[in-house]
Design a protein around this motif. Structure first.
Motif, PDB file in Angstrom:
ATOM      1  N   ALA A 106       0.642  -0.668   0.030  1.00  0.00           N
ATOM      2  CA  ALA A 106      -0.498  -0.122   0.072  1.00  0.00           C
ATOM      3  C   ALA A 106       0.949   1.266  -0.122  1.00  0.00           C
ATOM      4  CB  ALA A 106      -1.191  -0.312   1.215  1.00  0.00           C
ATOM      5  N   ARG A 107       0.447   2.121  -0.840  1.00  0.00           N
ATOM      6  CA  ARG A 107       1.559   3.328  -0.509  1.00  0.00           C
ATOM      7  C   ARG A 107       0.714   4.775  -0.541  1.00  0.00           C
ATOM      8  NH1 ARG A 107       3.404   5.221  -6.917  1.00  0.00           N
ATOM      9  NH2 ARG A 107       1.417   6.211  -6.166  1.00  0.00           N
ATOM     10  N   LEU A 108       1.368   5.256   0.424  1.00  0.00           N
ATOM     11  CA  LEU A 108       0.713   6.708   0.540  1.00  0.00           C
ATOM     12  C   LEU A 108       1.442   7.638   0.318  1.00  0.00           C
ATOM     13  CD1 LEU A 108      -0.566   8.464   3.483  1.00  0.00           C
ATOM     14  CD2 LEU A 108       1.181   8.166   4.285  1.00  0.00           C
ATOM     15  N   SER A 109       0.691   8.675  -0.917  1.00  0.00           N
ATOM     16  CA  SER A 109       1.329   9.737  -1.483  1.00  0.00           C
ATOM     17  C   SER A 109       1.313  11.219  -1.309  1.00  0.00           C
ATOM     18  CB  SER A 109       1.947   9.212  -2.848  1.00  0.00           C
ATOM     19  OG  SER A 109       0.738   9.395  -3.648  1.00  0.00           O
ATOM     20  N   LEU A 110       1.647  11.619  -0.522  1.00  0.00           N
ATOM     21  CA  LEU A 110       1.314  13.541  -0.214  1.00  0.00           C
ATOM     22  C   LEU A 110       1.456  14.122  -1.257  1.00  0.00           C
ATOM     23  CD1 LEU A 110       2.508  12.535   3.520  1.00  0.00           C
ATOM     24  CD2 LEU A 110       0.273  12.333   2.115  1.00  0.00           C
ATOM     25  N   ALA A 111       0.563  15.250  -0.789  1.00  0.00           N
ATOM     26  CA  ALA A 111       0.415  16.584  -1.501  1.00  0.00           C
ATOM     27  C   ALA A 111       0.823  17.703  -1.052  1.00  0.00           C
ATOM     28  CB  ALA A 111      -0.083  16.563  -3.058  1.00  0.00           C
ATOM     29  N   PHE A 112       0.979  19.076  -0.974  1.00  0.00           N
ATOM     30  CA  PHE A 112       1.716  20.637  -0.198  1.00  0.00           C
ATOM     31  C   PHE A 112      -0.455  20.908   0.037  1.00  0.00           C
ATOM     32  CE2 PHE A 112       1.111  21.904  -4.608  1.00  0.00           C
ATOM     33  CZ  PHE A 112       0.074  22.305  -4.663  1.00  0.00           C
ATOM     34  N   TYR A 113      -1.387  19.673  -0.655  1.00  0.00           N
ATOM     35  CA  TYR A 113      -3.111  20.746  -0.005  1.00  0.00           C
ATOM     36  C   TYR A 113      -3.457  19.536   1.383  1.00  0.00           C
ATOM     37  CZ  TYR A 113      -3.616  17.552  -3.850  1.00  0.00           C
ATOM     38  OH  TYR A 113      -3.139  16.106  -5.554  1.00  0.00           O
ATOM     39  N   ASN A 114      -2.314  17.922   0.948  1.00  0.00           N
ATOM     40  CA  ASN A 114      -2.896  17.185   2.376  1.00  0.00           C
ATOM     41  C   ASN A 114      -2.678  17.874   3.795  1.00  0.00           C
ATOM     42  OD1 ASN A 114      -1.727  14.422   0.189  1.00  0.00           O
ATOM     43  ND2 ASN A 114      -3.567  14.612   0.609  1.00  0.00           N
ATOM     44  N   LEU A 115      -2.996  17.683   4.512  1.00  0.00           N
ATOM     45  CA  LEU A 115      -2.990  18.136   6.200  1.00  0.00           C
ATOM     46  C   LEU A 115      -3.366  17.220   7.454  1.00  0.00           C
ATOM     47  CD1 LEU A 115      -6.549  20.180   5.548  1.00  0.00           C
ATOM     48  CD2 LEU A 115      -4.601  20.960   5.408  1.00  0.00           C
ATOM     49  N   PRO A 116      -2.806  17.978   8.352  1.00  0.00           N
ATOM     50  CA  PRO A 116      -2.203  16.614   9.203  1.00  0.00           C
ATOM     51  C   PRO A 116      -3.018  16.333  10.237  1.00  0.00           C
ATOM     52  CG  PRO A 116      -1.950  18.904   9.771  1.00  0.00           C
ATOM     53  CD  PRO A 116      -2.637  19.010   8.696  1.00  0.00           C
ATOM     54  N   GLU A 117      -4.681  16.196   9.927  1.00  0.00           N
ATOM     55  CA  GLU A 117      -5.484  15.900   9.944  1.00  0.00           C
ATOM     56  C   GLU A 117      -6.384  14.741   9.562  1.00  0.00           C
ATOM     57  OE1 GLU A 117      -5.856  18.978   9.991  1.00  0.00           O
ATOM     58  OE2 GLU A 117      -7.432  19.737   9.473  1.00  0.00           O
ATOM     59  N   GLU A 118      -5.789  14.347   8.056  1.00  0.00           N
ATOM     60  CA  GLU A 118      -6.372  13.167   7.363  1.00  0.00           C
ATOM     61  C   GLU A 118      -5.286  12.103   7.460  1.00  0.00           C
ATOM     62  OE1 GLU A 118      -7.607  14.993   2.987  1.00  0.00           O
ATOM     63  OE2 GLU A 118      -5.311  16.107   3.483  1.00  0.00           O
ATOM     64  N   LEU A 119      -4.197  12.624   7.837  1.00  0.00           N
ATOM     65  CA  LEU A 119      -2.948  11.426   8.566  1.00  0.00           C
ATOM     66  C   LEU A 119      -3.449  10.854   8.992  1.00  0.00           C
ATOM     67  CD1 LEU A 119       0.406  12.811   7.341  1.00  0.00           C
ATOM     68  CD2 LEU A 119      -0.760  11.161   6.225  1.00  0.00           C
ATOM     69  N   GLN A 120      -4.435  11.434  10.375  1.00  0.00           N
ATOM     70  CA  GLN A 120      -4.732  11.399  11.709  1.00  0.00           C
ATOM     71  C   GLN A 120      -5.946  10.038  11.420  1.00  0.00           C
ATOM     72  OE1 GLN A 120      -4.230  11.457  14.550  1.00  0.00           O
ATOM     73  NE2 GLN A 120      -2.358  13.543  14.322  1.00  0.00           N
ATOM     74  N   THR A 121      -6.406  10.237  10.255  1.00  0.00           N
ATOM     75  CA  THR A 121      -7.539   9.295   9.630  1.00  0.00           C
ATOM     76  C   THR A 121      -7.182   8.107   9.243  1.00  0.00           C
ATOM     77  OG1 THR A 121      -9.198  12.144   9.883  1.00  0.00           O
ATOM     78  CG2 THR A 121     -10.257   9.672   8.955  1.00  0.00           C
ATOM     79  N   LEU A 122      -6.443   8.935   8.653  1.00  0.00           N
ATOM     80  CA  LEU A 122      -5.193   7.226   7.947  1.00  0.00           C
ATOM     81  C   LEU A 122      -4.972   6.718   9.353  1.00  0.00           C
ATOM     82  CD1 LEU A 122      -4.936   5.645   5.659  1.00  0.00           C
ATOM     83  CD2 LEU A 122      -2.309   6.706   6.167  1.00  0.00           C
ATOM     84  N   GLN A 123      -4.725   7.028  10.679  1.00  0.00           N
ATOM     85  CA  GLN A 123      -4.662   5.858  11.331  1.00  0.00           C
ATOM     86  C   GLN A 123      -5.297   5.077  12.114  1.00  0.00           C
ATOM     87  OE1 GLN A 123      -2.764   7.425  15.022  1.00  0.00           O
ATOM     88  NE2 GLN A 123      -0.631   5.939  15.171  1.00  0.00           N
ATOM     89  N   GLU A 124      -6.408   5.983  12.081  1.00  0.00           N
ATOM     90  CA  GLU A 124      -7.718   5.717  12.767  1.00  0.00           C
ATOM     91  C   GLU A 124      -8.230   4.261  12.199  1.00  0.00           C
ATOM     92  OE1 GLU A 124     -11.300   7.862  13.588  1.00  0.00           O
ATOM     93  OE2 GLU A 124      -9.785   9.145  13.907  1.00  0.00           O
ATOM     94  N   ALA A 125      -8.375   4.704  10.898  1.00  0.00           N
ATOM     95  CA  ALA A 125      -8.969   4.244   9.850  1.00  0.00           C
ATOM     96  C   ALA A 125      -7.620   2.635   9.529  1.00  0.00           C
ATOM     97  CB  ALA A 125      -8.615   4.244   8.289  1.00  0.00           C
ATOM     98  N   LEU A 126      -6.453   2.379  10.065  1.00  0.00           N
ATOM     99  CA  LEU A 126      -5.705   1.900   9.399  1.00  0.00           C
ATOM    100  C   LEU A 126      -5.898   0.511  11.173  1.00  0.00           C
ATOM    101  CD1 LEU A 126      -2.447   3.141   7.859  1.00  0.00           C
ATOM    102  CD2 LEU A 126      -4.385   0.994   7.012  1.00  0.00           C
ATOM    103  N   LEU A 127      -6.486   1.385  12.185  1.00  0.00           N
ATOM    104  CA  LEU A 127      -6.267   0.691  13.423  1.00  0.00           C
ATOM    105  C   LEU A 127      -7.763  -0.228  13.178  1.00  0.00           C
ATOM    106  CD1 LEU A 127      -5.395   3.173  15.972  1.00  0.00           C
ATOM    107  CD2 LEU A 127      -3.689   1.072  15.519  1.00  0.00           C
ATOM    108  N   ALA A 128      -8.383  -0.117  11.870  1.00  0.00           N
ATOM    109  CA  ALA A 128      -9.507  -0.239  12.770  1.00  0.00           C
ATOM    110  C   ALA A 128      -9.116  -1.423  11.690  1.00  0.00           C
ATOM    111  CB  ALA A 128     -10.783   1.210  11.690  1.00  0.00           C
ATOM    112  N   ALA A 129      -8.602  -1.586  10.617  1.00  0.00           N
ATOM    113  CA  ALA A 129      -8.409  -2.575   9.815  1.00  0.00           C
ATOM    114  C   ALA A 129      -7.594  -3.798   9.914  1.00  0.00           C
ATOM    115  CB  ALA A 129      -8.113  -1.826   8.682  1.00  0.00           C
TER     116      ALA A 129
END
Lengths: 422, 157
Positions: A385-408
């Motif tokens: 799985a690959r996460l690739s970021l851009a300057f419009y991504n926000l830290p809270e989006e990364l927090q949500t990703l972590q939450e989703a990964l824990l749920a997975a």
């Protein structure tokens, strides 16, 4: 580092991207983490495309009428924008193509017909995208040539220390990626170019994944060839750039034959136009090239590479910390320096299942081999799985990703009640 | 948790992917085939013991996602011991379940098999995942019907 001023700017810039304010069909906000596949488009790019088609569209280079002259002027201005963007010596060195893939094929076929001899060798790396492998294999099968991929360090960067061993009297080209699309690691290209210059070997740089994160000046980094795709640089699909240092454009034969690449056609003998026209047969992606220039101005003037570097470094570190907190998660290729890309797997969850799971949370990541099968073989995994970021991504989006990964982890490892069968 | 996701990853699917049946390789197969999805790298290798008109034994192995692995596990469990004509019927039914414009009625399929096949019904709502579920079945079809043993690719079906 205090990220607050950076965050403020990121939030402002994010508003330039209409697609990011859409809701995902799940009702959740859309979180776009597939920027290495293609970047989203700012409003100026979308509006410029529409305005060109609405008011300025015509074919170029062969009309005496008003619209054609206007379109020709804009297209050649776009070439100059790219020239200055890369620090190229003249617009002659800038060739518009469909994308980096076509660019590498153009260079590979040109070198085959005007430069390579049977038995010659090309040094590449284990990180290469298929677009910087297969075009050389096509040539290598015909001549034949030998392709020698440099190995990686244990942290997933190109192992430059292997270069002297890979060099032979038959080494005729180094074709290498600047930043890995699969891992995000950055190639120590300055060292490689210095080595190549010392041995008089030309260098082709695949800058698709680097130029979206860092400024490149071909005077400071004197490569012979460079390619990138417009759509990864916040511009439209269907246009890309080949930088071809003078006098390579004079030496290499045309890639395709057709209109616009000739001086004079007769049945007996056709004379080709000088570069760059020589390499741009047929009607090019006129609107897309013009809009690519708009995207470049947006990146250099509105966003700025200083901001991109500082803010993306912050996001990259934050992403690493959050991912490392997920139990059973393995990060691949953690070397620094790097672009804002992380490749990973979670124990017991196939990346395809993880991708579908994350999508149900509104999160777009890329799963699979990323057109990096030799790299996947070297890592010993079929896919990541690959996460690739851009300057419009926000830290809270990364927090949500972590939450989703824990749920997975919880979902795919949940205890199953005994089923009726067997 | 979204209910769509629950219906995609039903417990039968999670269970079969975690504890696959008939995993491995038969030492002396009469038929075999290799299936491959170049888009995601899913890989299924099937070995079969076909005796006259029925599948006597079957094993699969390979690297794949949960849906592909569960599909292979369920498929091998269902077809083991079945006459080839019934295998063909299940193949058609499964394919139709995932790809036909109108999901088929399963009236002609024995009720004891229906639950297992229908567990994959939600995959049709995930177009990029349909090939994960159908790959084992296409590979089985190729093992039984093709004399040459080129790998089956989801990209030239």
């Amino acid at each position: 580092m205090n990220p607050t001023p950076l965050l403020e700017k990121a939030r402002q810039l994010r508003a330039d991207f209409p697609i990011l304010s859409q809701a995902h069909p799940s009702g959740r906000p859309l979180i776009y983490f597939d920027n290495a596949a293609t970047a989203q488009k700012p409003r100026v790019v979308i509006e410029r495309l529409s305005a060109f088609l609405a008011t300025q569209n015509a074919n170029i280079h062969r009309g005496v009428h008003w619209l054609s002259q206007e379109a020709t002027h804009l297209y050649e201005k776009a070439r100059e924008t790219v020239q200055h963007f890369l620090g190229a010596a003249s617009p002659e060195e800038i060739i518009f193509v469909r994308g980096a893939t076509e660019g590498i094929n153009l260079i590979a076929q040109g070198l085959r017909r005007a430069y390579f001899q049977p038995g010659d060798e090309i040094i590449l790396s284990t990180l290469e995208h298929h677009a910087n492998i297969v075009p050389w294999q096509l040539v290598a099968e015909e001549l034949p040539l030998r392709l020698k991929p440099l190995p990686l360090t244990s942290a997933g960067a190109v192992d430059v220390s292997a270069l002297p061993d890979f060099l032979s009297p038959r080494t005729r080209l180094i074709a290498i990626t600047h930043t890995s699309n699969g891992l995000g690691t950055r190639t120590p290209i300055e060292e490689i170019v210095a080595f190549a210059k010392a041995h008089d070997i030309p260098v082709l740089l695949d800058a698709c994944q680097s130029i979206v994160h860092e400024a490149i000046d071909v005077q400071k980094l004197p490569v012979d060839f460079l390619v990138f795709s417009g759509h990864k640089l916040y511009g439209p699909t269907g246009v890309g750039v080949v930088y071809m240092r003078h006098p390579w454009g004079r030496k290499l034969p045309p890639y395709q034959g057709g209109g616009d690449m000739i001086v004079r056609v007769t049945w007996e003998k056709t004379r080709y136009a000088p570069p760059p026209a020589k390499f741009e047969a047929g009607t090019p992606a006129i609107a897309e090239a013009i809009v690519l220039a708009t995207a470049i101005h947006y990146i250099t003037d509105t966003v700025g590479y200083d901001f991109i570097q500082a803010y993306e470094a912050y996001l990259t570190d934050l992403a690493e910390a959050l991912l490392r907190d997920v139990p059973g998660l393995t990060l691949y290729g953690t070397a620094r320096p790097r672009g804002p890309i992380w490749s990973f797997n979670i124990e017991g969850i196939h990346p395809h299942d993880l991708g579908t799971f994350l999508d149900s949370w509104g999160i777009a990541v890329r799963v699979g081999h990323h057109c990096n099968q030799p790299l996947m073989d070297a890592l010993g995994v079929p896919a990541t799985a690959r996460l690739s970021l851009a300057f419009y991504n926000l830290p809270e989006e990364l927090q949500t990703l972590q939450e989703a990964l824990l749920a997975a982890v919880e979902f795919f490892h949940k205890p199953l009640p005994s089923l009726r069968h067997e | 948790m979204s209910s769509e996701l629950e219906s995609l990853y039903q417990e039968i699917i999670l269970e079969h992917s975690r504890y696959p049946r008939n995993y491995g390789r038969l030492p002396q197969p009469t038929h075999h085939a290799e299936g491959y999805n170049p888009l995601c790298g899913d890989q299924v290798h099937l070995t079969l013991q076909v005796d006259g008109e029925a599948i006597r034994d079957i094993r699969f192995e390979g690297q794949s996602c949960a849906i592909c692995k569960a599909s292979a596990s369920v498929m091998t469990s269902l077809v083991k011991g079945l006459p080839l004509s019934e295998v063909e019927q299940l193949y058609e039914a499964f394919h139709a379940l995932l790809t036909a414009e109108e999901p088929p009625t399963f009236s002609h399929i024995a009720p004891k098999y229906q639950d297992y096949l229908l567990a994959f019904g939600a995959v049709r709502n995930y177009p990029m995942r349909v090939k994960c579920a159908t790959l084992p079945w296409h590979t089985l079809h190729a093992a039984l019907h093709e004399s040459h043993h080129e790998p089956v690719s989801t990209e030239n079906l």
